[in-house]
Structures are given as C-alpha cells and as structure tokens.
Design an enzyme around this catalytic site. Structure first.
Site, PDB file in Angstrom:
ATOM      1  CD  GLU A 251     -27.582  21.536 -19.711  1.00  0.00           C
ATOM      2  OE1 GLU A 251     -28.115  20.724 -18.938  1.00  0.00           O
ATOM      3  OE2 GLU A 251     -26.383  21.888 -19.618  1.00  0.00           O
ATOM      4  CG  ASP A 435     -19.053  15.710 -19.730  1.00  0.00           C
ATOM      5  OD1 ASP A 435     -19.692  15.957 -20.758  1.00  0.00           O
ATOM      6  OD2 ASP A 435     -19.154  16.385 -18.698  1.00  0.00           O
ATOM      7  CD  GLU A 720     -20.392  15.705 -12.496  1.00  0.00           C
ATOM      8  OE1 GLU A 720     -19.992  16.284 -11.443  1.00  0.00           O
ATOM      9  OE2 GLU A 720     -21.278  16.173 -13.218  1.00  0.00           O
ATOM     10  CB  THR A 809     -25.247  12.141 -18.694  1.00  0.00           C
ATOM     11  OG1 THR A 809     -24.085  12.750 -18.117  1.00  0.00           O
ATOM     12  CG2 THR A 809     -26.110  13.224 -19.311  1.00  0.00           C
TER      13      THR A 809
END
Ligand code: NAG
Ligand code: NAG
EC number: 3.2.1.-
Length: 818
Positions: A251, A435, A720, A809
């Site tokens: 993160e 993912d 997303e 991402t």
C-alpha cells in the site's frame, strides 16, 4: 502416513510456540532497548541484544489473517504493545498546516491521544544479506524498442461534442474540488477524511495518504493552488517515523511512492519545478529498501521499521499475497530510472525472476500461467533436511562478529517461490490480492521501453490462462454480450480438481483495461475485444443495480456455452435456489404428515363431538334435576354460551383446537389422548415451495435479474470499472464509452455525496438517498484514481496519451521512455 501427519502437527505446534516465545522475548527487548535509547541521547542503542537465535519468522506479518489489497483493515494506532506509544505526528518536523479558510481544522486535530515526548526514527541498518555491486541487476539499457500505438488515432472534434465534453469535465472537477476541500478542512495532513462525521483517520502510517495520492490529480485538473499547498505539506512529511509498528509495503509503494513519482513526472520531471517530490520519494524508498534485506531478497510485506527490530535478520513471509509481492515493480523501476540507481530496479527485478520461474515450473500452480493467491516467499523449504552448514555469515561483510552469531541456526534448504498458505491447494482469480501483479506485466513492458521481453511473455501466458480457465459469459436479461472472470479453487493443488465461484467483483473490473492494453501493445486484437466484453460486463453490473452502482462482490449464473446463452428465468430461479430438489422432497414429506395429522384431528373431533353431546345431555339432565331442588346456583347461561365457560366451570371437556395448535404442531391434551396408545402426529410448519422461496428471496434481498447473491453489497468509491472504460475509450475511440462513463459518474456521485466530500456506501441494491447508507469513509483512491479516470474520460485524448504514459495500479502516471 498418519504418523507423519502427527509429527507435522507436533512440529507446527512447536513452531508456533517458538514464534510466540520469540515475540515475547523480542517485545521485552524492545521495551528494554527503548529505555537505553532514552538514556543515551544522540547515540544508537546497542544494536544487538543477546537474543536466542531467531527462528525464521514466516507468520509474523500475517498474524492478522488474510490481507486483501486495497481493502485495508489496518490498525490505526499502536495500542497493542501497551508499554509505549508514539505521537501521531512528529511535532518538530510537521507543523500544523491549517489552511487559511478552514475554521474547523484546529478542532479536528485535538482528537488524538496526548503526544509522547520522544519520537523514534527509522535508522539505516547494516544489511544482513546485501547484494554485491557486481550482482546487481541493472536497468535494461539501449534505445527503446518500437511498441505498436495504444491509443486510437482521434480525429478533429465537432464543436457540440467539445462543449458536452468540457461541461462534463467541469462537473467532475467540481466534485473533486469538493472532495479535496472536505479533506483540507477536516483531515488535513491525515491519511483519510471521514466525510460523514467530519473527522480523520490514519490507516496508512499517518503520512497524509489522501494528500500524496491526490497530487497528480490536482495537477491534471489545473487546481494549481491546491497542488502547491499540498506540495508544501508533503515537504514536511517525515517518512522515518510512524505510529504503526510495521509499514504495509504494498500500500505504501502504490499510494505514496507512486503518488510522489507520478506527481514528479506530470509536473515535468527533472525539467519541472518540484524536485522535492523526487527527494521525498527517495527518502521513503530508502526506508522501504530495508524490507528487501532477506536471504532470498524477497521483501517482508509488513516491515517492522523500528530500530530494535530492524537490526534483526528476517525472512519474507510463507504466506504472502501475490498482488502485494508482484505490484512493487513499476514504482521501483521508475525511481531507478529517475535516479539512475540500479539497486531500486534490482529489488523488484528479483521478484519478477522468481515469478517467471514459478509461472513456468511444472506442477507449481494448478492453472499454468497464473499464480495461487498466497505464495511462500520465505525461500526456506521446511520439509527438506537442513543442510549441514548454516548460511555463510561471510555474505554479510558489514556485520560484526556478534551480529553474525544471530545467523546460527538459520540454515534451511533453499526454495524458490512456492504455493503458500496452509492446508489448501490455492485459489486463482484476477480479483483482490492477485489483480495488480498481472496488471503490471504489460505496464512494466511499456515502462521499460520494450527492452525486457520477459514481461511480454509473462503477460501472454497470463492472458491465455485467463481466457482458457477463468472467463465466463453470464446469463443475463437481454442477452448482453459480456464477460466476467471467475475464481477457481483447487483443493489439492492440481488442475483436475478446480471448483469455480462465478463471481463479479469490482476489483476485477480492471481486467478489461488490461486485456485491451496488452492486446494493443502485443498485437493481439482478440484480446482488445475480450477487454471490451469484460468492461461492458462491469458497465452492465452498474446499470442493473437500483443505485446505478456495482457492488463490491456478487455472484452470477454462467451460461452453459458462450453461444448458448439465452435468458431463461426458470434456470435463473434454479440457481437462486440450488436446493429445489431437497425442498420438493421436504414438501412431499410434509403432505404425508399433514394427511396423518388431518386424519387424527378428524378422529379427535368426532370423539369430541360425541363427548360434547353426551356431556350436554348429562348436563341438561343434571340441571333439570338441580333446578328442581335449588334455583340458579351455577351460571347455566354462561355455560350454554361458551364452550370455554363450560370447561372452566365443570372441567370435563378437552380444550378446543386453536390457531396456535395448527401452526405449532398439534399436542392435544386431555383424557381422550391418554386413553389411546396412538402417538400424536407432529405437524411441522409448512416448508416453502421452490417458487415461494425464490419469490421471498428476490423481494427481501433486492436481487436484480441474473444475480444469485451478494458477497459484499458496498461500494467504497473504487475506480476499476471507470478505469477500464477509460482504457476502452482511449484505445477504440468509440464515444459510446464516454456516455457509459457519464451515467456511471452521475450514479456514483448521487449515491456517495456526504456532508463533506463523498463516502463509501453500504448497499448498492437500495436506491440512492437513504441516510443509513452512508459509511464514514473516503479512501485515498477516490481522488487518486476514481475521479481522475472520470476526468480523463472527458479530457482531450492527448492529455496523458497512453503512448507516452503508463499508469500504476493507483492511477499514478509515469512517463514512458521514448
Ligand atoms: C521441499 O523439499 C522436499 C524434500 O526435499 C521436496 O520434495 C519438495 O518439492 C520441496 N518443496 C519445494 C516447494 O521446493
Ligand atoms: C430454461 O431452463 C430450464 C431449467 O434449466 C429448462 O428446463 C428449460 O428447458 C429452459 N428453457 C429454454 C427455453 O431453454
């Protein structure tokens, strides 16, 4: 076999005990060394107390159970260890940056615990397992290879189209401004705004996650004043301390490191005015590099940065989330490119090499091409005999002899990445905790200018595996031509035993964009079409919900064949009620019981009627006799009016049948039963028929056609779906994607608007507007990603062209080499 298992159980227990003991002793040391630290101001505490040889600490970072990236369930403060605590801010280094127009700000800062005077800072430890200069994996060099264009060749725009587009841009910008103002007013320098209570929280180390994450969005939207305010505050962040005792590496890398680098790049990089952004990125990366100091250089994912822990040797987890391990590559690669420091690239290149080995290794994964969700990254094969010599301390030239002593007993048979976790064969999907590892293969290829071919190969293997094993077309009203990606479980680790969960999760919605991007770059047009169908799947899932927003997680009905996919309500109902057969059998059983019960009641009633008549006759005869003697003693009128009165006054009759008995099963009491030997038949409540059950479920659970249930009804401001819509627009040039995105935007804003900014909501199956809906949370990706993608969908296509930029991402834009 059994003996072996017992032995293993014993070993496991012994291991857990040792780990616990180790923790206890470590904590004891920690308190102790902290005292030492306080006592000798300005000097390092003795770095190495005399601990027992630490066992490999595989479970250390995962004590809190499975970690799902992007759904952080992270501790927000250090209440745990009791004996010490840290201030939430470094008072000297971070001034309270109250913006001029935020009257409530001061009040919001007062909520935390009283600051403790001393702040502990991370210090650079001597590495246990350094990589020698000559073995550093360098950035690939040379002229970037030509990569086919990703973006559609957009032509000139009509004035009407331009007007609509700009109007929509302005509306998105206004919502972003609102979210930013809420953060600035109520949560300035904290990680997250709590938009309903107008408070703040710090789940990401308290380094102002929302602020750092939002930097490049502010810049792209032209909010220059806000951007400059934020950069001033970023200058004051101290990445060498945090109230958390461990740093969540994944993160931190995608949000903070990515945020700083993206902002640096969009403001012009080396040629821009914001050198401080790169300096802060380096400051943070230096701290994070400590996480890679393990025997196999696989990082620990929850990095205990505190000096007393940091000086100890460590291993990576035996239960590491594949997304957390595999999604560090772009950020460290970009940092290496910007600083010329190969060590940052080396750190992540080693992970790629391990993943490549795992992808190709026979039998290592149940679905060749993709990885199990959990990986053993410890590099330690505990089922193999320990090699005679412990790992050579000579690999730690910087370490002094007493420190080397700690490595005694650290020997184990080396191991490559393997399936992790305990007791199952692994699960495989493109969703949460997996993912972004897949997302990063094609993006790394672009970021490295096509000079590292392995990223292309790895992506192509992933794409083929997903097409073969995970994609499915759901059965949906109107037969839309859409796809979703399922989750497969393998109980025994082989491909023969795969079991499927037909899920539709918001996190997986990135996949359309990934297929389309890879399809363009690697000239696989069929993949662009798959990207289209996957993206349309998510758009569909938005459109069929009463709020117009897709949930976190739901389940669907897969079609038997992609081309045999007609909407069939009967079949849908069968999926909603997979126990229809059992239900039918129960009902049959019920009817048999009911017949017996009815017979019994009829018999009983017959007897009762007879008795009643007898009693009535007797009573009348008796009354006639009594009346002759003395008048009006008992209440004959009452007795005649009501049978209950009769029972009470004379106690002769059994109670009447009441509704209660019918519903709860008949347990008739009375003389009558005692005289017969027949057992009382029991009548349970009538089971629901399949139709009744389905109707009830649909009504009470708000299930739209095609869905079979929800695993999580929330929407937590995730990006997303709009991310893939944006990719589809930029790749195909088809303006219908802008229309789809605009509908999504209106629904999302309507559903999530809160007192300040926007908030996660509890249930997308309820139309917007209900107050109970609002959760008190605005994750940093709302400004970093979701609003950025909405905005970019209506921005001119040459702003952040996908032929010049590649986004991490967390939607942070890195410049591609040319
Ligand atoms: C660990 O070692 C055992 C015994 O040598 C071997 O059978 C097994 O395949 C190894 N496991 C891995 C993941 O390398
Ligand atoms: C619809 O589904 C039911 C149950 O699976 C099946 O019996 C029926 O034949 C289907 N109808 C059509 C038109 O395919």
């Amino acid at each position: 076999m059994l003996r072996l298992r017992r032995y293993r159980v014993f070993l496991t227990c012994a291991f857990v005990v040792v780990v616990l003991l180790y923790h206890v002793s470590r904590n004891a040391q920690w308190s102790h060394s902290q005292e030492v630290w306080h006592g000798t101001t300005g000097s390092r505490p003795h770095p190495v107390p005399k601990p027992p040889p630490p066992p490999p600490p595989p479970a250390r970072q995962n004590g809190g159970g499975g970690h799902v990236p992007k759904i952080p369930q992270l501790k927000t403060s250090d209440g745990v260890k009791g004996s010490y605590s840290l201030p939430t801010r470094a008072p000297a280094s971070i001034p309270d940056r109250t913006p001029p127009h935020s009257p409530h700000d001061a009040g919001m800062h007062a909520g935390g615990p009283a600051p403790v005077p001393t702040v502990i800072h991370w210090t650079k430890p001597v590495e246990w397992f350094p990589v020698a200069d000559e073995s550093l994996i360098p950035l690939p060099t040379g002229k970037p290879k030509p990569i086919p264009p990703v973006q559609f060749a957009f032509g000139p725009e009509s004035p009407a189209a331009k007007e609509t587009r700009q109007l929509r841009m302005a509306k998105v910008r206004a919502e972003a401004q609102r979210a930013w103002d809420g953060y600035k007013t109520y949560a300035w320098t904290h990680d997250e705004l709590m938009p309903v209570s107008k408070g703040s929280k710090d789940p990401f180390c308290g380094w102002a996650a929302t602020m750092v994450d939002a930097l490049d969005t502010l810049w792209l939207m032209g909010l220059k004043t806000e951007f400059d305010d934020a950069v001033d505050a970023v200058r004051a962040i101290d990445f060498t301390t945090t109230p958390r005792d461990s740093i969540p590496v994944f993160e931190t890398v995608i949000r903070y490191l990515g945020g700083l680098l993206g902002a640096y790049d969009v403001t012009g990089g080396h040629g821009g005015q914001y050198r401080v952004l790169l300096d802060k990125a380096v400051e943070l990366a230096e701290v994070l590099m400590g996480a890679f100091d393990t025997p196999n250089r696989m990082p620990v994912l929850y990095y205990d940065w505190r000096p007393a822990s940091n000086v100890m040797p460590k291993r990576a987890s035996a239960n590491a989330g594949v997304a957390e391990l595999g999604s560090l590559s772009m950020e460290f690669t970009r940092l290496a490119q910007l600083t010329g420091e190969n060590k940052y690239y080396d750190a992540v290149a080693r992970i790629t090499d391990e993943l490549q080995d795992l992808q190709d290794r026979e039998g290592a994964t149940a679905i060749p091409g993709i990885f199990p969700e959990s990986l053993d990254a410890s590099g330690c094969n505990r089922s193999a005999p320990v090699p005679p010599a412990p790992e050579s301390p000579a690999t730690t030239p910087g370490a002094s002899p007493p420190e080397r002593g700690l490595l005694q007993g650290w020997g184990c048979a080396p191991q490559k990445l393997a399936r992790g976790g305990w007791g199952n064969g692994g699960s495989y999907s493109m969703g949460g905790s997996q993912d972004s590892t897949y997302e990063y293969f094609p993006k790394q290829f672009a970021l490295l200018g096509g000079l590292e071919a392995k990223y292309r190969t790895m992506h192509e293997k992933v794409a083929d595996a997903v097409k073969k094993h995970l994609l499915y077309r759901p059965m949906a009203e109107g037969d839309p031509d859409i796809l979703f990606s399922a989750k497969a479980h393998s109980p025994d680790g082989t491909g023969e035993s795969l079991r499927y969960e037909w899920e539709a999760t918001h996190l997986t919605c990135f996949l359309g964009g990934m297929f389309a991007l890879g399809g363009r770059m690697f000239d696989r047009p069929a993949d662009v079409e798959i990207g289209r169908k996957l993206t349309d799947g998510c758009v569909w899932a938005y459109s069929v919900m009463p709020s117009g927003v897709m949930p976190e997680g739901a389940t669907l009905v897969p079609c038997r064949q992609p081309d045999d996919c007609r909407w069939n309500e009967t079949a849908w109902h069968e999926h909603l009620d997979p126990n229809a057969d059992y239900r039918a059998k129960q009902l049959e059983d019920y009817y048999v019981r009911e017949a017996a019960w009815e017979q019994h009641v009829a018999d009983l009633e017959k007897t009762e009627v007879l008795r009643k008549q007898t009693e009535e006759r007797r009573r009348r005869e008796g009354l006639a006799g009594e009346a002759a003697e003395e008048e009006g003693i008992s209440g004959p009128e009452a007795a005649e009016d009501s049978p209950r009165g009769l029972t009470q006054s004379e106690g002769l009759l059994t109670p009447g049948l009441h509704e209660q008995d019918l519903a709860g099963g008949y347990h008739g009491a009375g003389d009558d039963q005692e005289q017969t030997d027949e057992p009382t038949p029991y009548l349970p409540a009538k089971p629901q028929t399949h139709e009744e059950y389905v109707a009830h479920r649909l009504a009470s659970d708000n299930i739209p056609p095609g869905f079979t249930g929800f695993t999580d009804r929330r929407y937590i401001l995730r990006p997303e779906a709009i991310e893939s819509v944006w990719y589809m627009y930029r790749i195909t040039g088809d303006a219908s994607w802008q229309e789809k995105g605009w509908r999504m935007f209106e629904a999302v804003v309507q559903a999530t608007r809160a007192g300040a900014a926007h908030t996660a909501i509890r249930d997308v199956t309820v139309a917007a507007g209900a107050a109970f809906q609002l959760e008190d949370s605005m994750e940093s990706f709302w400004l970093a990603e979701t609003l950025k993608y909405f905005y970019l969908l209506f921005e001119a296509p040459d702003v952040l062209s996908l032929d010049e930029w590649v986004l991490n991402t967390e939607a942070h834009a890195f410049r591609r080499p040319v």
